[in-house]
Design a protein around this motif. Structure first.
Motif, mmCIF file in Angstrom:
data_model
loop_
_atom_site.group_PDB
_atom_site.id
_atom_site.type_symbol
_atom_site.label_atom_id
_atom_site.label_comp_id
_atom_site.label_asym_id
_atom_site.label_seq_id
_atom_site.Cartn_x
_atom_site.Cartn_y
_atom_site.Cartn_z
ATOM 1 N N THR A 39 -16.854 13.169 -87.469
ATOM 2 C CA THR A 39 -17.340 11.830 -86.244
ATOM 3 C C THR A 39 -17.409 10.875 -86.883
ATOM 4 O O THR A 39 -18.888 10.061 -87.760
ATOM 5 N N GLY A 42 -17.363 4.469 -86.823
ATOM 6 C CA GLY A 42 -17.485 3.537 -87.666
ATOM 7 C C GLY A 42 -16.953 3.327 -89.342
ATOM 8 O O GLY A 42 -16.983 2.373 -89.700
ATOM 9 N N GLY A 43 -17.215 4.377 -89.161
ATOM 10 C CA GLY A 43 -17.062 4.764 -91.164
ATOM 11 C C GLY A 43 -17.899 4.904 -91.750
ATOM 12 O O GLY A 43 -17.777 4.333 -92.992
ATOM 13 N N GLY A 44 -19.245 4.412 -91.072
ATOM 14 C CA GLY A 44 -20.335 4.313 -91.876
ATOM 15 C C GLY A 44 -20.483 5.420 -93.019
ATOM 16 O O GLY A 44 -21.021 5.333 -94.226
ATOM 17 N N HIS A 45 -21.069 6.689 -92.789
ATOM 18 C CA HIS A 45 -21.088 8.121 -93.250
ATOM 19 C C HIS A 45 -19.979 8.207 -94.031
ATOM 20 O O HIS A 45 -20.188 8.367 -95.679
ATOM 21 N N ASP A 63 -11.544 11.722 -85.717
ATOM 22 C CA ASP A 63 -12.340 10.673 -84.378
ATOM 23 C C ASP A 63 -11.831 11.127 -83.817
ATOM 24 O O ASP A 63 -10.739 11.333 -83.353
ATOM 25 N N ARG A 64 -11.845 11.285 -81.863
ATOM 26 C CA ARG A 64 -11.261 10.884 -81.023
ATOM 27 C C ARG A 64 -11.230 10.158 -80.313
ATOM 28 O O ARG A 64 -10.022 9.819 -79.255
ATOM 29 N N GLY A 88 -8.107 13.156 -83.050
ATOM 30 C CA GLY A 88 -8.452 14.114 -83.061
ATOM 31 C C GLY A 88 -9.683 14.934 -82.119
ATOM 32 O O GLY A 88 -10.605 13.925 -82.533
ATOM 33 N N ALA A 89 -9.562 15.755 -81.727
ATOM 34 C CA ALA A 89 -11.341 16.373 -80.958
ATOM 35 C C ALA A 89 -11.564 17.372 -81.942
ATOM 36 O O ALA A 89 -10.480 19.031 -83.262
ATOM 37 N N PHE A 90 -12.523 17.874 -82.332
ATOM 38 C CA PHE A 90 -13.709 19.304 -83.299
ATOM 39 C C PHE A 90 -12.393 20.470 -82.595
ATOM 40 O O PHE A 90 -12.002 20.879 -83.686
ATOM 41 N N ASP A 115 -21.352 13.931 -87.127
ATOM 42 C CA ASP A 115 -22.632 12.826 -86.585
ATOM 43 C C ASP A 115 -22.671 13.311 -85.506
ATOM 44 O O ASP A 115 -21.580 11.794 -84.980
ATOM 45 N N GLY A 117 -22.600 12.942 -81.212
ATOM 46 C CA GLY A 117 -22.961 12.173 -79.955
ATOM 47 C C GLY A 117 -22.039 10.671 -80.156
ATOM 48 O O GLY A 117 -20.881 11.098 -80.504
ATOM 49 N N GLN A 122 -19.795 2.112 -79.399
ATOM 50 C CA GLN A 122 -19.272 3.020 -77.174
ATOM 51 C C GLN A 122 -20.375 2.604 -76.226
ATOM 52 O O GLN A 122 -19.698 2.525 -74.670
ATOM 53 N N MET A 142 -14.513 9.556 -74.204
ATOM 54 C CA MET A 142 -14.436 9.070 -76.350
ATOM 55 C C MET A 142 -13.102 9.052 -76.275
ATOM 56 O O MET A 142 -12.783 8.123 -76.850
ATOM 57 N N GLN A 230 -16.799 21.911 -77.710
ATOM 58 C CA GLN A 230 -16.236 20.886 -77.961
ATOM 59 C C GLN A 230 -16.751 21.624 -79.704
ATOM 60 O O GLN A 230 -16.340 22.276 -80.943
HETATM 61 C C1 SAM Z 1 -22.334 9.185 -83.943
HETATM 62 S S1 SAM Z 1 -20.542 8.346 -83.291
HETATM 63 C C2 SAM Z 1 -20.303 8.537 -85.101
HETATM 64 C C3 SAM Z 1 -20.979 7.316 -86.139
HETATM 65 C C4 SAM Z 1 -20.470 7.637 -87.633
HETATM 66 N N1 SAM Z 1 -20.933 8.465 -88.507
HETATM 67 C C5 SAM Z 1 -20.482 6.311 -88.249
HETATM 68 O O1 SAM Z 1 -20.865 6.166 -89.505
HETATM 69 O O2 SAM Z 1 -19.861 5.423 -88.189
HETATM 70 C C6 SAM Z 1 -19.771 9.961 -83.095
HETATM 71 C C7 SAM Z 1 -18.203 9.425 -83.517
HETATM 72 O O3 SAM Z 1 -17.872 10.773 -82.710
HETATM 73 C C8 SAM Z 1 -16.795 10.467 -81.979
HETATM 74 N N2 SAM Z 1 -16.771 12.553 -81.443
HETATM 75 C C9 SAM Z 1 -17.632 13.100 -80.710
HETATM 76 N N3 SAM Z 1 -17.685 14.009 -80.426
HETATM 77 C C10 SAM Z 1 -15.743 13.752 -80.825
HETATM 78 C C11 SAM Z 1 -15.107 15.579 -80.545
HETATM 79 N N4 SAM Z 1 -15.151 16.516 -80.137
HETATM 80 N N5 SAM Z 1 -14.418 15.516 -81.685
HETATM 81 C C12 SAM Z 1 -13.967 14.337 -82.166
HETATM 82 N N6 SAM Z 1 -14.729 13.130 -82.426
HETATM 83 C C13 SAM Z 1 -16.012 13.374 -81.490
HETATM 84 C C14 SAM Z 1 -17.098 10.022 -81.296
HETATM 85 O O4 SAM Z 1 -15.744 9.449 -80.497
HETATM 86 C C15 SAM Z 1 -17.839 8.883 -81.925
HETATM 87 O O5 SAM Z 1 -16.702 8.234 -82.810
#
Ligand code: SAM
Length: 327
Positions: A39, A42-45, A63-64, A88-90, A115, A117, A122, A142, A230
């Motif tokens: 997830t 924004g790339g923080g983690h 990320d999706r 892509g997605a989980f 991480d 949600g 968003q 998303m 997912q």
């Molecule tokens: C809470 S944010 C993550 C923030 C990130 N850890 C950071 O430090 O910036 C969750 C991210 O997961 C992505 N996401 C949520 N469900 C997803 C899925 N099923 N597949 C891929 N990405 C997903 C969302 O689009 C969102 O950008």
């Protein structure tokens, strides 16, 4: 091949990562290893993990949401040759990891982070339709290149099914009343904006309007993005991919997703499941994972004071301790 992300970053206050220090300490066991941020947002983690790695350590960021990846692309110039971003997605996690690192030694994979949600970005962008604080098109996807926007889902769903969605994903007791109000507004005037949905909920006169709105918006979002299914697929892929010693970190923000994570991990941490009356073990089952901490971690008071999102965060970190066929 995975979609290549080429746009440059806008930077700014996209999203503040929650419990980043705890994630790094708990997840990074080998600074030269491969890590997956499922997830990337924004790339923080991802940035915090990359800073803890040495020049051989690599990160795959998934990320999706295309907008998230356009922000995260800044990592590529900050850590040249050590970041692979994939859209892509989980549900496709195994395939996307294979595509990102073809022929990789599976033992190099040291950690995977989820991480869950939505990101602050968003929520803050009115045109994404996630927030009841701002008027915008009722979208909530998303990934805007895929799936059915919330307004269309609501236009098609029956009142009974909508009540079921609000009850299941929002844990809202007034689900039937709220679904009736939403469908009444939809059938009379059409329902296409976040303000329409907010008004339909407000018309039911909830005693805690913000809590009720948060639950209903969460429920609709979870349905639109098929979030639980997912998550279930993503966790299964992560669990299968991690070699012995590899770690899985998951940050959940509400009890529905945390319950799924906890139930899955608890099953993997369980050893023998023979009835107590059996004199010797016949199942042969051994724990596959262990919990890195005795209890799930919560954000510190200081972090919560500076970042409201952190108040509901629950971080669980587990480590694979063996890879048997019997799980
Ligand atoms: C809470 S944010 C993550 C923030 C990130 N850890 C950071 O430090 O910036 C969750 C991210 O997961 C992505 N996401 C949520 N469900 C997803 C899925 N099923 N597949 C891929 N990405 C997903 C969302 O689009 C969102 O950008």
């Amino acid at each position: 091949m995975p979609e290549t992300i080429t746009t440059t970053s806008g930077g700014g206050d996209f999203h503040r990562p929650v419990m980043a220090a705890e994630v790094v300490v708990g997840l990074v066991t080998d600074p030269s290893g491969v890590y997956v941020d499922a997830t990337v947002g924004g790339g923080g983690h991802s940035r915090a993990i990359l800073r803890a790695l040495d020049s051989r350590g690599t990160l795959i960021g998934l990320d999706r949401d295309g907008e998230a990846l356009r922000e995260a692309v800044a990592l590529e110039s900050e850590f040249p040759g050590r970041v692979i971003l994939v859209r892509g997605a989980f549900r496709d996690l195994s395939r996307l990891m294979d595509q990102a690192m073809p022929g990789r030694d599976s033992r190099a994979l040291r950690g995977i982070l989820f991480d869950l949600g939505v990101s602050s970005h968003q929520i803050d962008m009115a045109d994404r339709g996630f927030s009841y604080h701002q008027d915008g098109p009722l979208d909530m996807r998303m990934d805007r290149s895929n799936g059915v926007p919330a307004a269309e889902m609501i236009a098609r769903v029956s009142e009974a099914d909508l009540a079921g969605i609000i009850r299941k994903y929002g844990e809202e007791r007034g689900a039937r009343r709220i679904a009736r109000s939403i469908c009444r507004l939809r059938d009379r005037h059409g329902l296409s904006t976040t303000e329409d949905l907010r008004m339909a909920v407000a018309d039911t006169g909830p005693s805690h309007p913000n809590k009720t709105l948060a639950r209903v918006f969460q429920a609709v979002r979870m349905q639109v993005n098929d979030e639980l299914s997912q998550l279930d697929s993503g966790l299964n892929s992560a669990i299968e991919s991690l070699p012995t010693g590899g770690r899985l970190a998951v940050i959940s923000y509400h009890s529905i997703e945390d319950r799924l994570v906890k139930v899955k991990l608890t099953a993997l941490m369980r050893g023998c499941v023979c009835p107590p009356r059996m004199p010797v073990c016949g199942c042969g089952r051994k724990p596959q994972f262990r919990s890195v901490h005795r209890k799930a971690l919560r954000a510190s008071r200081e972090e919560v004071a500076g970042n409201r999102r952190a108040r509901s965060a629950v971080l669980r970190i587990s480590e694979r301790i063996r890879s048997d066929a019997i799980i």
